[in-house]
Design a protein around this motif. Structure first.
Motif, short mmCIF file in Angstrom:
data_model
loop_
_atom_site.label_atom_id
_atom_site.label_comp_id
_atom_site.label_asym_id
_atom_site.label_seq_id
_atom_site.Cartn_x
_atom_site.Cartn_y
_atom_site.Cartn_z
N MET A 72 -39.56 7.05 -30.24
CA MET A 72 -40.49 6.59 -30.76
C MET A 72 -41.63 6.37 -29.63
O MET A 72 -41.53 6.31 -28.48
N GLY A 73 -42.92 7.07 -30.12
CA GLY A 73 -44.09 7.23 -29.14
C GLY A 73 -43.96 8.40 -28.46
O GLY A 73 -44.88 8.50 -27.55
N TYR A 74 -43.26 9.35 -28.75
CA TYR A 74 -43.17 10.76 -28.10
C TYR A 74 -42.74 11.82 -28.84
O TYR A 74 -41.53 11.73 -29.41
N ASP A 75 -43.70 12.69 -29.33
CA ASP A 75 -43.48 13.79 -30.08
C ASP A 75 -42.72 14.93 -29.49
O ASP A 75 -42.69 15.37 -28.39
N LEU A 76 -41.46 15.33 -30.13
CA LEU A 76 -40.48 15.98 -29.57
C LEU A 76 -40.00 17.04 -30.68
O LEU A 76 -39.71 16.68 -31.73
N THR A 77 -39.75 18.31 -30.31
CA THR A 77 -39.43 19.23 -31.39
C THR A 77 -37.87 18.94 -31.75
O THR A 77 -37.09 19.04 -30.70
N HIS A 78 -37.59 19.06 -32.78
CA HIS A 78 -35.95 18.72 -33.22
C HIS A 78 -35.30 20.18 -33.28
O HIS A 78 -35.53 21.10 -33.72
N ILE A 79 -34.26 20.19 -32.57
CA ILE A 79 -33.29 21.32 -32.59
C ILE A 79 -31.72 20.77 -33.16
O ILE A 79 -31.43 19.57 -33.32
N GLN A 80 -30.98 21.97 -33.52
CA GLN A 80 -29.85 21.67 -34.23
C GLN A 80 -28.89 21.62 -33.06
O GLN A 80 -28.79 22.53 -32.07
#
Length: 232
Positions: free
Chosen positions: A101-109
């Protein structure tokens, strides 16, 4: 240039926390169930996987197997659980969810293995090939394990305020979901205390306070300790 809190590594034996949680929750094993470690385990395919203790741990309980980080016991348990059930519990614990929450992060598998292949199940059961987790996800895993069994969404920012101190944006997490029962959570708290009191995590003992947790040593050379301070 490397944010180690968000970088992903094989969790090694720290992942045995989740395997233990799943096996206890499914009623496949009890803390005092006895196993025999001879120093290795032979898979249905004929492949042999060694324990870090090549002489074997001998007859040990499931609690002791977690404390001493016995590979054969956890491979046997993981195979009994099955690959699909391991994936199910990884999803329950949110280990494929990079949300902060509050931090954009690329999602990975984070979990990628063949749930029908015994060797793949063996590797995932001891946190090696087929899985990579960040320190944030490991912190999430251990928190969910010992907080009574509820989901956790890591938070970096609570809200954003303007110059007058008025809140202009709030970061509100998803409602907590039950992942494991209070009984399983309580049992694991005791088992993880044993790992520090007399198992592989003895160096994490702190004078004047209780500590608990799990060690992990990956084949690629990484060393983990994930721990917490028990409230009782």
């Amino acid at each position: 240039y490397i944010n180690k809190a968000l970088k992903n590594f094989p969790p090694a034996s720290v992942f045995k926390i989740m395997i233990a949680a799943a096996a206890l929750e499914e009623g496949l094993v009890k803390p005092d169930d006895l196993f025999t470690c001879t120093g290795g385990i032979t898979l249905p395919t004929g492949q042999t996987v060694s324990c870090w203790n090549h002489e074997g741990h001998g007859e040990i309980t499931f609690s002791q197997a977690l404390a001493y980080s016995c590979n054969p016991v956890f491979i046997e348990t993981g195979i009994k659980l099955g690959g699909e059930k391991i994936i199910e519990y990884a999803e329950r614990f949110g280990l494929n969810d990079d949300t902060i929450m509050g931090y954009d992060l690329t999602h990975i598998q984070h979990i990628n293995f063949n749930p029908t292949v015994p060797a793949d199940i063996a590797n995932i059961s001891i946190g090696e090939n087929g899985i990579s987790l960040s320190p944030v996800l490991i912190a999430k895993l251990i928190s969910e394990t010992v907080n009574g069994g509820f989901s956790v969404t890591p938070r970096l920012v609570i809200n954003v305020q303007d110059e007058q101190g008025k809140t202009i944006k709030e970061f509100v997490g998803e409602p907590e979901k039950r992942i494991i029962s209070p009984e399983t959570s309580s049992t694991l708290k005791k088992m993880l205390q044993l790992a520090v009191e007399g198992g592989t995590g003895k160096s994490a003992q702190v004078s004047g306070m209780k500590t608990a947790g799990k060690t992990g040593s990956s084949e690629i050379g990484g060393v983990w300790f994930a721990g917490f301070a028990p409230d009782s």
